[in-house]
Design a protein around this motif. Structure first.
Motif, short mmCIF file in Angstrom:
data_model
loop_
_atom_site.label_atom_id
_atom_site.label_comp_id
_atom_site.label_asym_id
_atom_site.label_seq_id
_atom_site.Cartn_x
_atom_site.Cartn_y
_atom_site.Cartn_z
N ASN A 229 41.72 4.15 -9.56
CA ASN A 229 42.82 3.08 -9.27
C ASN A 229 43.99 4.01 -8.91
O ASN A 229 44.22 5.23 -9.15
CB ASN A 229 42.92 2.20 -10.63
CG ASN A 229 43.21 3.05 -11.74
OD1 ASN A 229 43.18 4.35 -11.93
ND2 ASN A 229 43.56 2.36 -12.60
N ALA B 100 40.02 -4.32 -11.38
CA ALA B 100 40.28 -3.00 -11.08
C ALA B 100 38.94 -2.25 -11.05
O ALA B 100 37.84 -2.48 -11.53
CB ALA B 100 41.31 -2.77 -12.15
N GLU C 19 51.69 -1.84 -15.45
CA GLU C 19 50.30 -2.00 -14.74
C GLU C 19 50.20 -3.07 -13.66
O GLU C 19 50.55 -4.14 -13.89
CB GLU C 19 49.29 -2.28 -16.02
CG GLU C 19 48.99 -1.19 -16.92
CD GLU C 19 47.66 -1.16 -17.49
OE1 GLU C 19 46.70 -1.63 -16.88
OE2 GLU C 19 47.57 -0.62 -18.88
N ARG C 20 49.42 -2.69 -12.75
CA ARG C 20 48.83 -3.82 -11.65
C ARG C 20 48.24 -4.68 -12.53
O ARG C 20 47.32 -4.36 -13.15
CB ARG C 20 48.22 -2.94 -10.63
CG ARG C 20 47.55 -3.94 -9.56
CD ARG C 20 46.82 -3.23 -8.55
NE ARG C 20 45.68 -2.38 -9.05
CZ ARG C 20 44.71 -1.98 -8.34
NH1 ARG C 20 44.90 -1.62 -7.06
NH2 ARG C 20 43.45 -1.32 -8.93
N ASN D 125 41.99 -7.53 -14.91
CA ASN D 125 43.51 -7.65 -15.44
C ASN D 125 43.62 -8.98 -15.84
O ASN D 125 42.93 -9.97 -15.36
CB ASN D 125 44.52 -7.19 -14.44
CG ASN D 125 44.22 -5.68 -14.06
OD1 ASN D 125 44.32 -4.68 -14.85
ND2 ASN D 125 44.11 -5.45 -12.54
N ASN E 127 49.46 0.51 -9.82
CA ASN E 127 49.94 0.86 -11.15
C ASN E 127 51.36 1.67 -11.14
O ASN E 127 51.43 2.37 -10.07
CB ASN E 127 49.02 1.68 -12.17
CG ASN E 127 47.79 0.72 -12.27
OD1 ASN E 127 47.96 -0.32 -12.74
ND2 ASN E 127 46.73 1.20 -11.42
N ASN F 189 38.69 0.91 -12.42
CA ASN F 189 38.63 1.97 -13.47
C ASN F 189 39.49 1.42 -14.52
O ASN F 189 40.59 0.81 -14.26
CB ASN F 189 39.07 3.38 -12.96
CG ASN F 189 38.26 4.19 -13.87
OD1 ASN F 189 37.78 4.12 -15.00
ND2 ASN F 189 38.32 5.65 -13.47
N CYS F 190 39.39 2.06 -15.84
CA CYS F 190 40.50 1.63 -16.84
C CYS F 190 39.99 2.82 -18.07
O CYS F 190 38.97 2.70 -18.32
CB CYS F 190 40.17 0.29 -17.32
SG CYS F 190 41.42 0.07 -18.85
N GLY F 191 40.73 3.62 -18.23
CA GLY F 191 40.72 4.83 -19.00
C GLY F 191 40.69 4.26 -20.52
O GLY F 191 39.43 4.48 -21.31
N ASN F 192 41.20 3.52 -21.18
CA ASN F 192 41.27 2.95 -22.49
C ASN F 192 40.18 2.09 -22.53
O ASN F 192 39.58 2.12 -23.72
CB ASN F 192 42.70 2.05 -22.89
CG ASN F 192 43.94 2.93 -22.89
OD1 ASN F 192 43.82 4.19 -23.49
ND2 ASN F 192 45.06 2.57 -22.15
N ASN G 72 46.46 -0.90 -25.82
CA ASN G 72 46.21 -1.47 -24.51
C ASN G 72 44.79 -2.31 -24.89
O ASN G 72 43.85 -1.59 -25.20
CB ASN G 72 45.99 -0.18 -23.32
CG ASN G 72 45.49 -0.96 -22.07
OD1 ASN G 72 44.88 -0.32 -21.44
ND2 ASN G 72 45.89 -2.10 -21.90
N CYS H 21 48.26 3.23 -20.90
CA CYS H 21 47.31 3.24 -19.53
C CYS H 21 46.54 4.59 -19.56
O CYS H 21 47.00 5.34 -19.31
CB CYS H 21 48.22 2.91 -18.42
SG CYS H 21 47.25 2.98 -16.98
N GLY H 22 45.21 4.50 -19.66
CA GLY H 22 44.57 5.97 -19.62
C GLY H 22 44.41 6.59 -18.49
O GLY H 22 44.72 7.81 -18.27
N THR H 23 44.28 5.95 -17.46
CA THR H 23 44.10 6.36 -16.05
C THR H 23 45.58 6.77 -15.75
O THR H 23 45.85 7.93 -14.87
CB THR H 23 43.62 5.38 -14.96
OG1 THR H 23 44.16 3.92 -15.12
CG2 THR H 23 42.13 4.92 -15.22
N TYR I 192 41.79 -5.39 -24.69
CA TYR I 192 40.95 -6.07 -23.78
C TYR I 192 39.97 -7.00 -24.63
O TYR I 192 39.64 -6.63 -25.67
CB TYR I 192 40.28 -5.25 -22.65
CG TYR I 192 41.24 -4.46 -21.88
CD1 TYR I 192 41.54 -3.47 -22.13
CD2 TYR I 192 41.54 -5.20 -20.65
CE1 TYR I 192 42.46 -2.55 -21.27
CE2 TYR I 192 42.57 -4.70 -19.83
CZ TYR I 192 42.87 -3.22 -19.89
OH TYR I 192 43.74 -2.65 -19.11
N1 LIG Z 1 45.86 -2.25 -14.23
C1 LIG Z 1 44.63 -1.18 -13.76
C2 LIG Z 1 43.66 -1.34 -14.44
C3 LIG Z 1 43.67 -1.20 -16.07
C4 LIG Z 1 44.12 0.39 -16.12
C5 LIG Z 1 44.32 0.80 -17.64
N2 LIG Z 1 44.66 -0.55 -18.46
C6 LIG Z 1 43.90 2.01 -18.08
O1 LIG Z 1 43.51 2.23 -19.25
O2 LIG Z 1 43.79 2.73 -17.12
C7 LIG Z 1 44.61 -1.50 -12.28
O3 LIG Z 1 44.84 -2.69 -11.76
O4 LIG Z 1 44.25 -0.65 -11.75
#
Ligand SMILES: N[C@H](CCC[C@H](N)C(=O)O)C(=O)O
Length: 286
Positions: free
Chosen positions: A166, A73, A217-218, A67, A199, A75-78, A14, A226-228, A16
């Motif tokens: 999220n 967003a 993912e949204r 995104n 998501n 939050n994003c765990g990764n 994942n 997706c960590g979250t 970024y």
């Molecule tokens: N697409 C997610 C944000 C990235 C979350 C995901 N990449 C993770 O690692 O948690 C949202 O719009 O809520």
């Protein structure tokens, strides 16, 4: 033209693009179009989105995540694990425990380190919420959605909703490779019952300490991880009786494994890797 210095990193694939706002300042109006332009694989760098690392009075550092469609967003765990590795390895926060602020709150971070590098990152992802109003999702505001019938595209699935900074709509399937990721993922993400979209996670229960996982993912579509979402999956598995509180659960995502635990105090803990890919300069024609 603007020269934008960035670092590309990934958490289990994942990926970024990270901009260090400790050292650079940009106009706030730039970030949404920049996230879209830089994430574009043909005319940009190519990524699942853009992450800003910034100073904040409320924590040791802050993170914002956009995104690849430009939506921001909370939050994003990764990305949290990658930001933790970035600030430690690059000496911005040379400590093995610290806090990172996101739009959804403040996350406690602890690192396993070797030879001056973070090798594994553990993050307190906070406490899940289940109310429709948290997602948000239309209907009775305080109602929870746990394994409820949900009609989409002529099919009836059973949905469990979990909010972890999220929204996550979680569906259990018999065989993960048959999950309707590409046929129903976007339809669920953009279903009108979710005014801010959601998501979408599909889970196969291997046993009470292992889950197979895929995600739409949204704002980014299918990603490797997706960590979250993995945290939401474990919480959903516990409330549906498949896994136990206070036990490590291994979540097998397309890009690799995360260890998730929902402890007795109510906090969800995520442990996993993060990796640098490249440093670069994006020549942005506004
Ligand atoms: N697409 C997610 C944000 C990235 C979350 C995901 N990449 C993770 O690692 O948690 C949202 O719009 O809520």
């Amino acid at each position: 033209m603007l020269n934008i210095e960035f670092t590309k990193m990934h958490g289990l694939g994942n990926n970024y693009l990270y901009i260090n706002l400790f050292e650079h300042t940009y106009d706030e109006a730039l970030f949404v179009p920049l996230a879209i332009a830089m994430s574009d694989v043909n005319r940009g760098i190519g990524a699942d989105g853009l992450v800003l690392i910034h100073q904040t009075a409320d924590a040791d550092c802050g993170m914002r995540i956009f995104n690849k469609d430009g939506s921001e967003a909370s939050n994003c765990g990764n990305a949290l694990r990658c930001v933790a590795k970035y600030v430690y390895d690059r000496g911005l926060l040379p400590r093995a425990t610290f806090t990172i602020q996101t739009k959804s709150g403040i996350n406690y971070v602890s690192l396993q380190v070797a030879n001056g590098e973070a090798t594994s990152i553990t993050i307190n992802m906070g406490q899940p919420k289940f109310e429709r109003q948290a997602m948000p999702m239309q209907g009775e505001a305080t109602a929870h959605v746990i394994h409820e019938p949900f009609d989409v595209d002529g099919e009836t699935l059973h949905m469990t909703n979990v909010f972890l900074g999220n929204p996550h709509a979680v569906f259990f399937v018999e065989h993960i490779e048959q999950a309707p990721l590409y046929t129903l993922g976007e339809k669920i993400e953009k279903h009108p019952i979710f005014p801010e979209r959601t998501n979408v996670e599909f889970i196969e229960v291997v046993n009470d300490t292992e889950l197979n996982f895929r995600v739409w993912e949204r704002g980014s579509g299918v990603t490797e991880a997706c960590g979250t979402g993995a945290c939401g999956a474990v919480v959903a598995a516990v409330v549906n009786g498949h896994c136990k509180r206070n036990e490590d659960v291994t979540v097998h995502l397309a890009g690799g494994d995360l260890t998730i635990k929902w402890d007795e105090a109510g906090d969800v803990w995520m442990t996993g890797p993060a990796a640098f890919i490249a440093d670069g300069t994006f020549f942005y024609n506004q």
